[in-house]
Design an enzyme around this catalytic site. Sequence first.
Site, mmCIF file in Angstrom:
data_model
loop_
_atom_site.group_PDB
_atom_site.id
_atom_site.type_symbol
_atom_site.label_atom_id
_atom_site.label_comp_id
_atom_site.label_asym_id
_atom_site.label_seq_id
_atom_site.Cartn_x
_atom_site.Cartn_y
_atom_site.Cartn_z
ATOM 1 C CG HIS A 166 -0.886 -6.217 5.175
ATOM 2 N ND1 HIS A 166 -0.993 -5.569 6.388
ATOM 3 C CD2 HIS A 166 -1.954 -5.806 4.472
ATOM 4 C CE1 HIS A 166 -2.079 -4.800 6.405
ATOM 5 N NE2 HIS A 166 -2.672 -4.924 5.239
ATOM 6 C CD GLN A 208 -2.922 -1.193 2.259
ATOM 7 O OE1 GLN A 208 -2.602 -1.874 3.224
ATOM 8 N NE2 GLN A 208 -4.049 -0.520 2.211
ATOM 9 C CD GLU A 265 -4.921 -2.710 9.580
ATOM 10 O OE1 GLU A 265 -5.978 -2.358 9.010
ATOM 11 O OE2 GLU A 265 -4.121 -3.524 9.090
ATOM 12 C CG ASN A 290 -3.423 -7.328 8.044
ATOM 13 O OD1 ASN A 290 -3.599 -6.832 9.147
ATOM 14 N ND2 ASN A 290 -4.128 -6.964 6.986
HETATM 15 C C1 NOJ Z 1 -7.479 -3.558 6.916
HETATM 16 C C2 NOJ Z 1 -6.307 -3.901 6.038
HETATM 17 O O1 NOJ Z 1 -5.371 -4.602 6.809
HETATM 18 C C3 NOJ Z 1 -5.654 -2.688 5.396
HETATM 19 O O2 NOJ Z 1 -4.760 -3.158 4.429
HETATM 20 C C4 NOJ Z 1 -6.704 -1.778 4.815
HETATM 21 O O3 NOJ Z 1 -6.156 -0.695 4.150
HETATM 22 C C5 NOJ Z 1 -7.588 -1.305 5.958
HETATM 23 N N1 NOJ Z 1 -8.264 -2.449 6.508
HETATM 24 C C6 NOJ Z 1 -8.667 -0.300 5.538
HETATM 25 O O4 NOJ Z 1 -9.532 -0.908 4.651
#
Ligand code: NOJ
Length: 485
Positions: free
Chosen positions: A144, A40, A389, A188
């Site tokens: 991830h 990302q 998160e 993840n």
């Molecule tokens: C969880 C995910 O781990 C992450 O990659 C994503 O950007 C966020 N949710 C928001 O959607």
Amino acid sequence: MFNLVFTILLVSGIPVNDGKEDAHKFPANFLFGASTSAYQIEGGNEKLYGKGENMWDFSIKKNPFIIANKSNAEISCDSYHKYRNDIELLKYLGVNFYRFSISWSRLLPDGYSNKVNTHAVRYYNDVINLLLMNGIEPMVTLHHKDLPQKLQEIGGWTNPYLAYYYEDYARIVFTYFGDRVKYWITFNEICVGYGGNIEPPFLNQPEHAGYLCRNVILLAHAKAYHLYDQVFRNIQRGQVGYLIEGRWLQSATEQPEDLKAAERARQFFFGLQGNAVFHPDGDFPEVMKRRIAEISKKQGYLRSRLPDLSKEEVTFIQGTYDFLAVNYYSTVLIKDSNTTKDDVGVDKFQNEEWKKSASEWLRVYPDGLRNILRWVKDTFDNPEVFITENGFSDHGELNDTDRVSYLKLHLEALLQAIYEDKIPVKGYSVWSLLDNFEWMAGYTEKFGLFHVNFNDPQRTRTTKLSAKWYKKVIAERTPSVVDYY
Ligand code: NOJ
């Protein structure tokens, strides 16, 4: 006696309230962080850096239209080049830890263990060393979402051999970086595209591939955990956590059948992910095993569609954690249903009155965070928890008051979980440090504390209001801060 107990709790790292602590403040040993993931934010996809293709690169190349606005992650935030800048931002915030992930196909371009990319070793070494030089603890997710494409081609996480290849990958990661990384998270959110069709590999087979993926992930996780225990733990002295995707599932009514259905849905969601690791009995939850076996039989299958874990596997997986990592964003309401075609037998929806974000699935319900923590405490043997998160999406506003309000409400719920529900929460991390590539939504949904200008070749970062606010929260250890503008 009291002093002795208190000292033991302090040494064990469990947040304590000695009666003198202010319930509006996080305990002194509580850790604050910010999160990202490799695909990302990194970019750095140029040939010269030696990264191999992963399933996202492959799927986007094959059909660029799958991502909103036909965007891609070739450059994204360009953190591959700008990590020094990102670490400055982390320093500005004053975080205790930074959660990021290693790109499997950057380190092992084909996914297999025979070829290690030295550019990747240099890059992650530089990131880790610079974090440590700045007093920031790295918390590293091994995987991830971005599976090397070569491994996807052999079935991805439906192939039991992936557990072996993952173990090899973990061995290489621990060997190169484990002398300095003390917090690891194995996986993840991997199985979304197996049960569903909303992201690669678009298998859309909840009744088969969805369960197979969970089964193989559990085995792979346990292999990495045992490997760490047997080979690395004594020297490296780190911790290995297991992550669950935590959407709270709440009964839509007080009717007994809906209350029962909501608990069933939780077993099918959190239980499927975590029961085998955290529950004292291990294995998949009984209600899942029974229900899927019955439905499979009625459908004419010769065996249950939920793959069995053997006795040896149950023992092998059970207890393989040092902490539980939870990602929490939102809540879904549940009603019993006998018309749905899925195995769990519920209807799912959200309350239209809950505040919306830029993501269609994310409405604001902070109590869900507290509820999920209570549920894992009661069901999963009270593990130590990191919230890895939590965050809010908008369209990139610099004056992001909605994000500030979301984070404040969730941190308040977390304080209640710590002091009233006595849940051993060790830390909290905001998703995300930066606006970044939000998977299928591309750059249309922004989660960052810092704005990134994706039209500028420099990918300039700008401080948002929420970053200023979070900095103050960390400094004062409370979400009730003023004068942060
Ligand atoms: C969880 C995910 O781990 C992450 O990659 C994503 O950007 C966020 N949710 C928001 O959607």
